[in-house]
Design a protein around this motif. Sequence first.
Motif, PDB file in Angstrom:
ATOM      1  N   UNK A  24       0.669  -0.745  -0.019  1.00  0.00           N
ATOM      2  CA  UNK A  24       0.212  -0.015  -0.701  1.00  0.00           C
ATOM      3  C   UNK A  24       0.760   1.203  -0.014  1.00  0.00           C
ATOM      4  N   UNK A  25       1.644   1.646  -1.079  1.00  0.00           N
ATOM      5  CA  UNK A  25       2.238   2.169  -1.195  1.00  0.00           C
ATOM      6  C   UNK A  25       2.129   3.940  -0.922  1.00  0.00           C
ATOM      7  N   UNK A  26       0.240   4.218  -1.844  1.00  0.00           N
ATOM      8  CA  UNK A  26       0.174   5.121  -1.507  1.00  0.00           C
ATOM      9  C   UNK A  26      -0.197   5.342   0.048  1.00  0.00           C
ATOM     10  N   UNK A  27      -0.203   4.196   0.845  1.00  0.00           N
ATOM     11  CA  UNK A  27      -0.040   5.029   2.022  1.00  0.00           C
ATOM     12  C   UNK A  27       1.204   4.560   3.043  1.00  0.00           C
ATOM     13  N   UNK A  28       1.708   5.056   2.472  1.00  0.00           N
ATOM     14  CA  UNK A  28       3.257   4.511   3.187  1.00  0.00           C
ATOM     15  C   UNK A  28       2.896   3.215   3.549  1.00  0.00           C
ATOM     16  N   UNK A  29       2.305   1.942   3.710  1.00  0.00           N
ATOM     17  CA  UNK A  29       2.177   1.079   3.647  1.00  0.00           C
ATOM     18  C   UNK A  29       1.518   0.401   4.941  1.00  0.00           C
ATOM     19  N   UNK A  30       0.119   1.703   5.595  1.00  0.00           N
ATOM     20  CA  UNK A  30      -0.041   1.637   6.623  1.00  0.00           C
ATOM     21  C   UNK A  30      -0.973   0.249   6.779  1.00  0.00           C
ATOM     22  N   UNK A  31      -1.343  -0.457   7.192  1.00  0.00           N
ATOM     23  CA  UNK A  31      -2.550  -1.368   7.536  1.00  0.00           C
ATOM     24  C   UNK A  31      -4.019  -0.795   7.882  1.00  0.00           C
ATOM     25  N   UNK A  32      -5.173  -1.349   6.928  1.00  0.00           N
ATOM     26  CA  UNK A  32      -6.119  -0.684   7.446  1.00  0.00           C
ATOM     27  C   UNK A  32      -6.853  -2.298   7.701  1.00  0.00           C
ATOM     28  N   UNK A  33      -8.040  -2.018   8.552  1.00  0.00           N
ATOM     29  CA  UNK A  33      -8.514  -3.757   9.058  1.00  0.00           C
ATOM     30  C   UNK A  33      -8.387  -4.711   7.982  1.00  0.00           C
ATOM     31  N   UNK A  34      -8.459  -4.489   6.330  1.00  0.00           N
ATOM     32  CA  UNK A  34      -8.768  -5.984   5.240  1.00  0.00           C
ATOM     33  C   UNK A  34      -6.640  -6.174   5.489  1.00  0.00           C
ATOM     34  N   UNK A  35      -6.568  -5.272   5.462  1.00  0.00           N
ATOM     35  CA  UNK A  35      -4.781  -5.633   4.851  1.00  0.00           C
ATOM     36  C   UNK A  35      -4.110  -6.668   6.842  1.00  0.00           C
ATOM     37  N   UNK A  36      -4.625  -6.006   8.120  1.00  0.00           N
ATOM     38  CA  UNK A  36      -4.500  -6.285   8.890  1.00  0.00           C
ATOM     39  C   UNK A  36      -5.144  -8.227   9.477  1.00  0.00           C
ATOM     40  N   UNK A  37      -6.067  -7.900   8.484  1.00  0.00           N
ATOM     41  CA  UNK A  37      -6.668  -9.563   8.676  1.00  0.00           C
ATOM     42  C   UNK A  37      -6.124 -10.849   7.772  1.00  0.00           C
ATOM     43  N   UNK A  38      -6.022  -9.753   7.016  1.00  0.00           N
ATOM     44  CA  UNK A  38      -5.178 -11.024   5.811  1.00  0.00           C
ATOM     45  C   UNK A  38      -3.930 -11.470   6.041  1.00  0.00           C
ATOM     46  N   UNK A  39      -3.505  -9.970   6.872  1.00  0.00           N
ATOM     47  CA  UNK A  39      -2.128 -10.465   7.472  1.00  0.00           C
ATOM     48  C   UNK A  39      -1.962 -11.757   7.978  1.00  0.00           C
ATOM     49  N   UNK A  40      -2.940 -11.911   9.251  1.00  0.00           N
ATOM     50  CA  UNK A  40      -3.157 -12.975  10.466  1.00  0.00           C
ATOM     51  C   UNK A  40      -3.483 -14.062   9.495  1.00  0.00           C
ATOM     52  N   UNK A  41      -4.205 -13.821   8.357  1.00  0.00           N
ATOM     53  CA  UNK A  41      -4.397 -15.092   7.965  1.00  0.00           C
ATOM     54  C   UNK A  41      -3.174 -16.060   6.857  1.00  0.00           C
ATOM     55  N   UNK A  42      -2.742 -15.015   7.055  1.00  0.00           N
ATOM     56  CA  UNK A  42      -1.064 -15.331   6.046  1.00  0.00           C
ATOM     57  C   UNK A  42      -0.293 -15.849   6.555  1.00  0.00           C
TER      58      UNK A  42
END
Length: 262
Positions: A24-42
């Motif tokens: 998410x380079x346009x957001x400085x790779x900040x974590x939104x809720x969807x990304x946070x959830x997907x990271x845990x799943x990963x």
Amino acid sequence: MTGASGLRVERDAATGVAVVTLDRPERHNALDLATASELGSCWREFRYDDTVRAVVLTGAGEHAFCTGVDRAAEVPQPSSPYSIDDPLLTVGPKANDLWKPVLAAVNGMACGGAFYLIGECEFVLAAEHATFFDPHTTYGMVSAYEAVAMAQRMPFGEVARMALMGTAERVSARRAYEVGLVSEVVAGAGVRAAAVAAAETVASFPTAAVQGTVRAVWSAREAARAQAMAHAPHLIALGNAPPADQSALFASRERGAPFRIR
């Protein structure tokens, strides 16, 4: 493959290394809720994938590794002051019971909630231009989980300085190396390649020995970490309370009996 939430996962079955990129380079790779959830799943998926024996975690682009939770994200909170929902508590590999080695390749800014991730990696490689800082106090917020995570990796005074100086001061990659947060500083844009090379070496060793060693290293500090983490939500709740509530709390303390040592 890149998910809709901005997480890219690449696996190399030949070497046993997976690269997880916060994309998410346009957001400085900040974590939104969807990304946070997907990271845990990963991380949980990697537990069952025997083709993955070591992991590199990095951020897209050269500007930022991760800048914590996306400030645009809305995190619903329970009404009880004794409960705080923090989506970053479950973004790290250890929080998801993954005991395969994870190496962080820090390619730019790493701040705030990024320490939830860095704090659960085995070791950190940083590009020369990488910087580390904790902005919480600048914005009137308590740095609790972040400070606890870094206290497991850095000398007390360095953690206190970074946490208290907020956005007024950034720790350079070289300084981070000197205090032990970073294990290697890499010139230019080569940090990902250097991390992958290290991960390939680790992945080439017998799996049981590697994962057993990871578990042993973490067991050396689990008790202190667990105790410190238990205090964090209470400190955050008090620090985030409205000023009127804080004033009432301190006023009631002033009206009460003084502390005595018995």
